[in-house]
Write a protein that holds these residues in place. Structure first.
Motif, PDB file in Angstrom:
ATOM      1  N   THR A   1      40.273  19.098  40.239  1.00  0.00           N
ATOM      2  CA  THR A   1      40.993  19.549  41.438  1.00  0.00           C
ATOM      3  C   THR A   1      40.506  18.817  42.688  1.00  0.00           C
ATOM      4  O   THR A   1      41.152  18.843  43.723  1.00  0.00           O
ATOM      5  CB  THR A   1      40.859  21.069  41.679  1.00  0.00           C
ATOM      6  OG1 THR A   1      39.503  21.367  42.001  1.00  0.00           O
ATOM      7  CG2 THR A   1      41.279  21.871  40.458  1.00  0.00           C
TER       8      THR A   1
ATOM      9  N   ARG B   1      37.015  26.615  28.756  1.00  0.00           N
ATOM     10  CA  ARG B   1      38.435  26.959  28.756  1.00  0.00           C
ATOM     11  C   ARG B   1      38.802  27.843  27.553  1.00  0.00           C
ATOM     12  O   ARG B   1      39.540  28.815  27.695  1.00  0.00           O
ATOM     13  CB  ARG B   1      39.241  25.657  28.714  1.00  0.00           C
ATOM     14  CG  ARG B   1      40.690  25.861  28.826  1.00  0.00           C
ATOM     15  CD  ARG B   1      41.475  24.559  28.864  1.00  0.00           C
ATOM     16  NE  ARG B   1      42.644  24.733  29.710  1.00  0.00           N
ATOM     17  CZ  ARG B   1      43.625  25.591  29.467  1.00  0.00           C
ATOM     18  NH1 ARG B   1      43.595  26.351  28.393  1.00  0.00           N
ATOM     19  NH2 ARG B   1      44.641  25.705  30.308  1.00  0.00           N
TER      20      ARG B   1
ATOM     21  N   GLN C   1      39.388  33.286  40.760  1.00  0.00           N
ATOM     22  CA  GLN C   1      40.248  32.379  39.996  1.00  0.00           C
ATOM     23  C   GLN C   1      39.760  30.952  40.217  1.00  0.00           C
ATOM     24  O   GLN C   1      39.583  30.524  41.350  1.00  0.00           O
ATOM     25  CB  GLN C   1      41.706  32.516  40.445  1.00  0.00           C
ATOM     26  CG  GLN C   1      42.296  33.913  40.251  1.00  0.00           C
ATOM     27  CD  GLN C   1      42.438  34.313  38.785  1.00  0.00           C
ATOM     28  OE1 GLN C   1      42.773  33.482  37.925  1.00  0.00           O
ATOM     29  NE2 GLN C   1      42.165  35.575  38.480  1.00  0.00           N
TER      30      GLN C   1
ATOM     31  N   GLY D   1      39.758  26.613  38.825  1.00  0.00           N
ATOM     32  CA  GLY D   1      40.706  25.514  38.833  1.00  0.00           C
ATOM     33  C   GLY D   1      41.437  25.282  37.521  1.00  0.00           C
ATOM     34  O   GLY D   1      42.303  24.407  37.442  1.00  0.00           O
ATOM     35  N   LEU D   2      41.095  26.026  36.454  1.00  0.00           N
ATOM     36  CA  LEU D   2      41.782  25.834  35.176  1.00  0.00           C
ATOM     37  C   LEU D   2      43.151  26.494  35.233  1.00  0.00           C
ATOM     38  O   LEU D   2      43.342  27.504  35.916  1.00  0.00           O
ATOM     39  CB  LEU D   2      40.954  26.435  34.031  1.00  0.00           C
ATOM     40  CG  LEU D   2      39.636  25.719  33.717  1.00  0.00           C
ATOM     41  CD1 LEU D   2      38.774  26.567  32.784  1.00  0.00           C
ATOM     42  CD2 LEU D   2      39.899  24.348  33.102  1.00  0.00           C
ATOM     43  N   ASP D   3      44.089  25.915  34.492  1.00  0.00           N
ATOM     44  CA  ASP D   3      45.463  26.381  34.526  1.00  0.00           C
ATOM     45  C   ASP D   3      45.603  27.598  33.608  1.00  0.00           C
ATOM     46  O   ASP D   3      46.168  27.510  32.522  1.00  0.00           O
ATOM     47  CB  ASP D   3      46.371  25.223  34.077  1.00  0.00           C
ATOM     48  CG  ASP D   3      47.828  25.624  34.125  1.00  0.00           C
ATOM     49  OD1 ASP D   3      48.146  26.565  34.882  1.00  0.00           O
ATOM     50  OD2 ASP D   3      48.631  25.009  33.398  1.00  0.00           O
ATOM     51  N   LEU D   4      45.014  28.711  34.015  1.00  0.00           N
ATOM     52  CA  LEU D   4      45.126  29.945  33.246  1.00  0.00           C
ATOM     53  C   LEU D   4      44.811  31.110  34.169  1.00  0.00           C
ATOM     54  O   LEU D   4      44.288  30.918  35.266  1.00  0.00           O
ATOM     55  CB  LEU D   4      44.185  29.930  32.033  1.00  0.00           C
ATOM     56  CG  LEU D   4      42.693  29.661  32.265  1.00  0.00           C
ATOM     57  CD1 LEU D   4      41.924  30.922  32.637  1.00  0.00           C
ATOM     58  CD2 LEU D   4      42.075  29.057  31.000  1.00  0.00           C
ATOM     59  N   ASP D   5      45.142  32.303  33.698  1.00  0.00           N
ATOM     60  CA  ASP D   5      44.869  33.500  34.467  1.00  0.00           C
ATOM     61  C   ASP D   5      43.452  33.968  34.116  1.00  0.00           C
ATOM     62  O   ASP D   5      43.201  34.346  32.978  1.00  0.00           O
ATOM     63  CB  ASP D   5      45.906  34.559  34.056  1.00  0.00           C
ATOM     64  CG  ASP D   5      46.216  35.496  35.193  1.00  0.00           C
ATOM     65  OD1 ASP D   5      45.995  35.123  36.367  1.00  0.00           O
ATOM     66  OD2 ASP D   5      46.670  36.614  34.897  1.00  0.00           O
ATOM     67  N   TYR D   6      42.516  33.885  35.075  1.00  0.00           N
ATOM     68  CA  TYR D   6      41.138  34.286  34.772  1.00  0.00           C
ATOM     69  C   TYR D   6      41.059  35.807  34.667  1.00  0.00           C
ATOM     70  O   TYR D   6      41.424  36.518  35.601  1.00  0.00           O
ATOM     71  CB  TYR D   6      40.183  33.805  35.872  1.00  0.00           C
ATOM     72  CG  TYR D   6      39.911  32.310  35.896  1.00  0.00           C
ATOM     73  CD1 TYR D   6      40.933  31.391  36.109  1.00  0.00           C
ATOM     74  CD2 TYR D   6      38.605  31.821  35.719  1.00  0.00           C
ATOM     75  CE1 TYR D   6      40.685  30.027  36.149  1.00  0.00           C
ATOM     76  CE2 TYR D   6      38.343  30.449  35.759  1.00  0.00           C
ATOM     77  CZ  TYR D   6      39.388  29.558  35.975  1.00  0.00           C
ATOM     78  OH  TYR D   6      39.129  28.215  36.021  1.00  0.00           O
TER      79      TYR D   6
END
Ligand code: ZN
Length: 693
Positions: A218, A285, A301, A303-308
């Protein structure tokens, strides 16, 4: 890893001066041209001569030589670096030697992290190599030094940065970490603090990972195309409780040499209690994607593309850390250039040469820079320069495990350093990037700024202009020192005025296998320009401190800064006063008046009067030490500066009073106010006495 045999080979090699000279014969060409001695009536001319002598190409050759093998403390790679350093320094005619310690430390035998639910997956615990990586088998797996061994299987809970307030938030969400494995992202506190806070909350294990929001994709292009952390990069690092004390866990306050009594490991108060290990975001991840339970708060939250989500579970992990403890060799490289007028007084500069992996930035860059400074000094010596005070240049070993080499050395030389040390300058990461920054005690602010104005920077004009741009401030001043590098024993334990400077380029290689030559040459310091700039800066500082008639230390500035720190404490207790700080304000103002007298007297002093003034200046910082130490961590004896117990790296001024105010503990707050007053009174008395001679 063959640590002991490497150590013996090193000893043998160092016995042979002929080998040393032959090894480096090709690298000394830059020292052969001898110019005329600078004019003796200009005290700055030697500084300019040194600035002209430092050479980026010379620094590059040393950086390359030291980056071929990883340099982890206790391994053959670290021994090889020590040997190379002594050989080079000796070839320039400098008097280099090793000072060695044997230190209780962790040695990883096997690290495995296995996701056992809701699906089974073995996680990677080491980065893959690129074609340019030599000796990659010697790169240690991702692990946290001083973590206890352990084999735990438990549900995972995501705890954000793992700060005390993060656990408070989890409690609000109804999530308990007791007996579970916490997954914490790096950042915002020293990793040992994350381990400690997890221990306090009853966690069974800790997994640390680098979230891409902090130093990954990011932020920009990732390695090898850019300087940011890729999905495989692992941040290794120590979790030793250095905020209690750094150095050998078994010899706090004493050097780990033969004859020193050792604690039993169960008595050591800087050893962490919970198995802790680091992984990459590519691996984290898998764990995060499977977590259920409440959605993590917005600020959690990453930077990974998921809902933490926070869990607990259904992600479960088997954390299996096979870690031995044994005594490992720690070898400091030490050079002394004797002073011609005050040989007993010492100006000490140090950088660690050990590294987690290749360490081309951390801290081959700092040590290479200091070596280049040493080479330039050797040329000045050939031209007739002699420092008035002794200059000590040190390459520390074992910094990465817990400031081992510098701490043991400072503890061994305690009596001499307390009596005679003028200043300590630390260089962790110096030269490894383009943006200048510095930290120090307030007495050194002025000289650090002055020197920044005299050292050239090819991209900014001067280092000062660089510092203005990097800090975003019209009038940049050094930050205050917490911990996390080798100045800690000098400042916090012995009360020696200390400074630290570095140059850095925003990047994400920290403690990964990719802190290497590819990173340095392409992204951090192409052309090694800043290695040379940093060598000029360090050398100028050393000459200024060693050769000034009056030491450039401004303790009246220090007293003003203490008043500022007191005001911050009063703001913190604005609603409910815990302690009356007026006696401390009074003592600080009196200290300022006394040090102004000293500074005025210095202008007209000569001969023995000058000696008395310099002795009083050296004694100022020492007066801020109280043998009693800080509450619960008596190794830390400085009454003004210490790292925070819950920050680990970041400074917490007047920490004992600050913590007591936060806890509403009036008795402790008053006690440490009185110790602070006593320190400032002693400093003021010493200053006045010398001023009135
Ligand atoms: Zn470092």
């Amino acid at each position: 890893m063959a640590r002991l045999s490497a150590h013996r080979r090193l000893r043998r090699a160092l016995g042979s001066a002929a080998v040393a000279t032959a090894l480096v014969a090709g690298l000394t060409a830059a020292t052969t041209a001898v110019a005329a001695p600078p004019r003796s009536d200009d005290p700055r001319s030697w500084e300019r001569a040194l600035q002209e002598e430092v050479d980026a190409a010379s620094a590059a050759r040393m950086s390359e030589a030291m980056s071929v093998h990883p340099g982890l403390v206790g391994t053959e790679g670290a021994a090889r670096r020590a040997e190379y350093s002594v050989d080079m320094l000796t070839s320039w005619g400098l008097d280099a030697k090793l000072e060695s310690y044997d230190v209780h430390a962790s040695v990883p035998r096997g690290v495995s992290v296995t996701m056992t639910g809701p699906e089974r997956r073995t996680l990677e615990v080491k980065e893959p190599p690129f074609p340019w990586h030599e000796n990659f088998d010697d790169v240690v797996v991702g692990y946290n030094a001083y973590s206890p061994a352990g084999d735990v299987t438990a549900e995972v809970v995501y705890v954000n940065y793992g700060l005390p307030e993060d656990y408070a938030k989890l409690e609000e969400l109804g999530v308990d970490v007791e007996g579970r494995i916490v997954l914490a992202r790096y950042g915002n506190s020293f990793r040992g603090v994350k381990s400690k806070v997890a221990e306090e909350h009853g966690a069974a294990g800790v997994i640390l990972y680098s979230d891409p929001a902090d130093d990954g994709f990011t932020r920009g292009p990732v390695y090898p195309d850019g300087p940011w952390r890729n999905a495989d990069g692992i941040q290794r690092g120590s979790v030793q409780y250095i905020f209690n004390y750094p150095g050998d866990p078994l010899t706090p306050g004493e050097p780990s040499i033969p004859g020193t009594p050792r604690l039993d490991p169960s008595e050591a108060e800087n050893l962490p209690g919970v198995p802790t290990t680091p992984i990459s975001y590519g691996q984290a991840r898998h764990l995060l994607a499977a977590l259920e339970g409440p959605r993590a708060p917005e600020g959690w939250q990453g930077g990974l593309d998921l809902d933490y989500r926070v869990g607990p579970g259904p992600t479960t992990v088997d954390l299996d850390l096979d870690i031995d403890y044994e005594r490992i060799p720690v070898n400091d490289v030490v050079v002394e250039i004797p002073g011609s007028v005050h040989p007993e007084q010492k100006v000490v500069l140090g950088a660690h040469y050990d590294s987690w992996t290749y360490g081309t930035k951390d801290d081959v860059s700092g040590w290479t820079t200091l070596m280049e400074t040493a080479r330039a000094m050797s040329v000045l010596l050939d031209r007739g320069w002699r420092p008035e005070r002794t200059i000590v240049l040190a390459g520390w070993d074992g910094e990465e495990y817990g400031l081992l080499g510098a701490t043991e050395w400072a503890e061994q030389h305690r009596a001499d350093l307390i009596e005679n040390a003028v200043v300590y300058l630390n260089m962790d990461g110096a030269g490894g990037g383009r943006n200048f920054s510095a930290g120090s005690v307030p007495a050194l602010d002025e000289v650090l700024v002055d020197i920044a104005k005299t050292v050239e920077d090819p991209h900014h004009g001067t280092v000062y202009a660089n510092w203005q741009q990097s800090s975003g401030k019209q009038r940049p001043v050094p930050d205050r020192l917490g911990s996390g590098s080798d100045y800690t024993a000098f400042l916090d334990h012995l009360g020696i005025a200390s400074a630290d400077f570095g140059t850095s380029t925003p990047s994400g290689e920290y403690h990964s296998a990719y802190d290497d030559l590819h990173m340095m040459r392409n992204f951090l310091d192409p052309g090694y320009t800043y290695h040379a700039v940093a060598a000029a800066y360090a050398g100028t500082f050393a000459l200024r401190m060693a050769d000034s008639d009056v030491l450039p230390m401004t303790y009246s500035d220090y007293a003003v800064e203490v008043v500022r720190h007191l005001r911050a404490l009063d703001e913190a207790q604005a609603d409910a006063a815990v302690v009356d700080l007026r006696p401390a304000y009074d003592a600080a103002r009196d200290w300022r008046a006394a040090t102004r007298q000293l500074e005025n007297a210095a202008v007209r002093a000569e001969g023995h009067g000058l000696d008395a003034i310099n002795d009083a200046l050296i004694a100022q910082e020492r007066a801020l030490i109280q043998e009693e130490g800080l509450p619960g961590r008596e190794w830390f004896k400085h009454m003004v500066y210490a790292p925070g117990l819950y920050t680990g790296y970041a400074v917490q001024p007047l920490s004992a009073i600050d913590d007591a105010i936060a806890a509403g503990d009036a008795a402790t707050a008053a006690k440490y106010r009185d110790l602070l007053v006593e320190s400032m009174r002693q400093a003021a008395d010493t200053a006045r006495h010398a001023a009135m001679r």
